[in-house]
Design a protein around this motif. Sequence first.
Motif, PDB file in Angstrom:
ATOM      1  N   THR A 443       0.826  -1.195   0.000  1.00 42.09           N
ATOM      2  CA  THR A 443       0.000   0.000   0.000  1.00 42.09           C
ATOM      3  C   THR A 443       0.866   1.252   0.000  1.00 42.09           C
ATOM      4  O   THR A 443       1.899   1.301   0.679  1.00 42.09           O
ATOM      5  CB  THR A 443      -0.947   0.034   1.213  1.00 42.09           C
ATOM      6  N   ARG A 465      -9.250   3.589   5.249  1.00 36.39           N
ATOM      7  CA  ARG A 465      -9.251   4.447   4.065  1.00 36.39           C
ATOM      8  C   ARG A 465      -7.808   4.602   3.589  1.00 36.39           C
ATOM      9  O   ARG A 465      -6.886   4.110   4.227  1.00 36.39           O
ATOM     10  CB  ARG A 465      -9.861   5.814   4.376  1.00 36.39           C
ATOM     11  N   HIS A 466      -7.625   5.257   2.493  1.00 30.65           N
ATOM     12  CA  HIS A 466      -6.297   5.446   1.894  1.00 30.65           C
ATOM     13  C   HIS A 466      -5.664   4.112   1.511  1.00 30.65           C
ATOM     14  O   HIS A 466      -4.449   4.028   1.341  1.00 30.65           O
ATOM     15  CB  HIS A 466      -5.363   6.220   2.838  1.00 30.65           C
ATOM     16  N   THR A 468      -6.562   0.750  -1.218  1.00 32.23           N
ATOM     17  CA  THR A 468      -7.464   0.297  -2.271  1.00 32.23           C
ATOM     18  C   THR A 468      -7.558  -1.222  -2.274  1.00 32.23           C
ATOM     19  O   THR A 468      -6.687  -1.920  -1.743  1.00 32.23           O
ATOM     20  CB  THR A 468      -6.974   0.763  -3.651  1.00 32.23           C
ATOM     21  N   VAL A 469      -8.603  -1.737  -2.916  1.00 29.91           N
ATOM     22  CA  VAL A 469      -8.763  -3.182  -3.040  1.00 29.91           C
ATOM     23  C   VAL A 469      -7.615  -3.769  -3.852  1.00 29.91           C
ATOM     24  O   VAL A 469      -7.125  -4.869  -3.560  1.00 29.91           O
ATOM     25  CB  VAL A 469     -10.128  -3.514  -3.678  1.00 29.91           C
ATOM     26  N   ASP A 470      -7.153  -3.031  -4.860  1.00 27.17           N
ATOM     27  CA  ASP A 470      -6.010  -3.509  -5.646  1.00 27.17           C
ATOM     28  C   ASP A 470      -4.776  -3.663  -4.752  1.00 27.17           C
ATOM     29  O   ASP A 470      -3.988  -4.612  -4.926  1.00 27.17           O
ATOM     30  CB  ASP A 470      -5.705  -2.551  -6.789  1.00 27.17           C
ATOM     31  N   GLU A 471      -4.583  -2.748  -3.824  1.00 26.81           N
ATOM     32  CA  GLU A 471      -3.441  -2.846  -2.914  1.00 26.81           C
ATOM     33  C   GLU A 471      -3.594  -4.035  -1.965  1.00 26.81           C
ATOM     34  O   GLU A 471      -2.610  -4.702  -1.631  1.00 26.81           O
ATOM     35  CB  GLU A 471      -3.271  -1.547  -2.124  1.00 26.81           C
ATOM     36  N   GLN A 512     -11.018  -5.222   3.273  1.00 29.98           N
ATOM     37  CA  GLN A 512     -11.787  -5.250   2.032  1.00 29.98           C
ATOM     38  C   GLN A 512     -13.284  -5.162   2.321  1.00 29.98           C
ATOM     39  O   GLN A 512     -14.020  -4.454   1.608  1.00 29.98           O
ATOM     40  CB  GLN A 512     -11.478  -6.516   1.239  1.00 29.98           C
ATOM     41  N   LEU A 515     -13.990  -1.557   2.986  1.00 30.48           N
ATOM     42  CA  LEU A 515     -13.929  -0.726   1.785  1.00 30.48           C
ATOM     43  C   LEU A 515     -15.141  -0.944   0.892  1.00 30.48           C
ATOM     44  O   LEU A 515     -15.580  -0.015   0.191  1.00 30.48           O
ATOM     45  CB  LEU A 515     -12.647  -1.040   1.007  1.00 30.48           C
ATOM     46  N   GLU A 516     -15.685  -2.139   0.907  1.00 32.30           N
ATOM     47  CA  GLU A 516     -16.867  -2.425   0.086  1.00 32.30           C
ATOM     48  C   GLU A 516     -18.144  -1.860   0.696  1.00 32.30           C
ATOM     49  O   GLU A 516     -19.212  -1.919   0.072  1.00 32.30           O
ATOM     50  CB  GLU A 516     -16.997  -3.933  -0.110  1.00 32.30           C
TER      51      GLU A 516
END
Length: 592
Positions: A443, A465-466, A468-471, A512, A515-516
């Motif tokens: 990240t 926060r800060h 991402t799901v990709d991270e 995750q 974040l979702e």
Amino acid sequence: MGAIWDNCCPKSRPCGLGRRRRWQRRRDARLAAMSADPSLALLCPQPRHLTRTGGAVLVDTISIRRDTSLPAQGYRLTVDVDGARIDAADAVGEHYARLTLSQLPSPTPAVVIEDWPDLAVRAVMLDVSRDRVPTMASLKALIERLASWKINQLQLYFEHTFAYAAHEDVWSTASPFTPDEVRELDTFCRDRHIELVANQNCLGHAERWLRLPRHQSMALSPDGFDMMGLRRGPTTLDPANPAAFEFVASLLAELVPCFTSNRVHIGMDEPWELTPERIDEYIAWMHKLCDLPVLRDREVLVWGDILAHHPALLKSLPDNVTVTEWGYEADHPFDARARALAAAGKPMWVCPGTSSWQTLLGRTTNMRANTISAATAAHDHGGTGMLMTDWGDWGHHQPAIISLPAYAFGAAMSWCAATNTDIDLAVATDPAAVALGDVYLATAAQRPNCSALVRHLYLPQARVRHITVDELDAARDRIEHGVDVLGDRVDHDANELRWACDTVRMALDDAQARLENAGTLASIPSDTREQLADQALDIGERHVSLWNQRSRPGGLAGSRRWFTRLRESYLAGGPVANWPFPEIDISSGESQ
């Protein structure tokens, strides 16, 4: 980096450009020798001067000679067809030459190695107060490993885990070190040219003591205080209270004589409740401690944080004090702070950290940069020691193997920074631990003193926060790579690493799910929270099994309770009030 090269010269004499180039050529010769014979890469620390002189030979004789032209602790090791010859400055130098020879394979490469340390003191500090107290067997195994890397000092950080005679109520369930155990360890260390040093915090970090009713009146803030939006119990002794001073004096009088070292670390860091208006009491307290009979004729070590923020105090330091300047991020201002200490004429050490606590898998890249910065500052400004600190904040969950690369790197950089900045820690220590140590880099958002990937396990009320799901997926890929490096190993270190990987995977699943949704624990659907609760239960049970193989039972309840409370938070949809304070109780694991 100029000063690092300066310190490659005998007795740290200043180098001109021509001399520096000569040392560069010798370093190039060492690298060429390693390229020709990869077995030389096994040497840790990497020596400052190494020349390959022939093929491999069988060493069946070792001759010894004293050479006082070598720097203290220095040696010259020659291996050829006649066997091994050791020219040593002193007995310690001879010992280090033998260690180097023992790291070489048999048949042994024909070499000439000339070596000595940059820093006289090359130390490791192990936190044995934040829940995890190692068994004697595991601690001795660590000491053997540290000795092999030419570490020459070990500090055990005590708050409440020494069995003080009149204070069983604070340590009864902590599995403390007894006086006899400390004396046994002291002898064990001395036999390996390691100095065992007492490290007892003598002002702040006294929460384990001050939560007891009979000691609460000695607190600077007996009713507690607010910190970062949370209410904490008292942590700092009142330096104006005579009873507090007599209390600390009695601890030191009992602890210090168990050690043969002439050094004692008295802490003095992070007295959170001490206001700037009372800062003069800080230095007065230090003077009173240093004047105690048990400390008066010893070198007294103190942490440097308060002095860095109040530099006017430097002129008032007791004469027998050495400042240990600490900081654990890659950008910690070691240079500026060491320069200020040097300008004030104060002896100092630099203290980087393993970057292992509150991470589970470590922060290897941060650790390396932090350590290089510390070593450079010591060289540039006359520091005489490096203390690699290994803390156990909030449960001491990180496996011991995660800290091993930092121990090795600290040993190498304090021995010879110029030849060890790029040492291959995967070769010197554990390749899986090194690979997993950079999972945190998945990240871009980084936080100090922890891994951003697991912060919400320790502070579940925090919004994710800060990230991402990709991270998160990138972190999972990094974990899988580390597990691949681990292979089918079934040793205890491997089992602890697998546990840590699974714990971080739980943190990634948690993140995750947040974040979702809305970023909070409460926003996670109940069925997902139940799945996370099941994971937390399994993690906690495995934690107990692994803990008992190398650590004493005291502190386990408190360490496991982080996972128990996390599970409760998943089921409830939010953490208990004021998490994680009041502090976790060491006896039952329940909050006070």
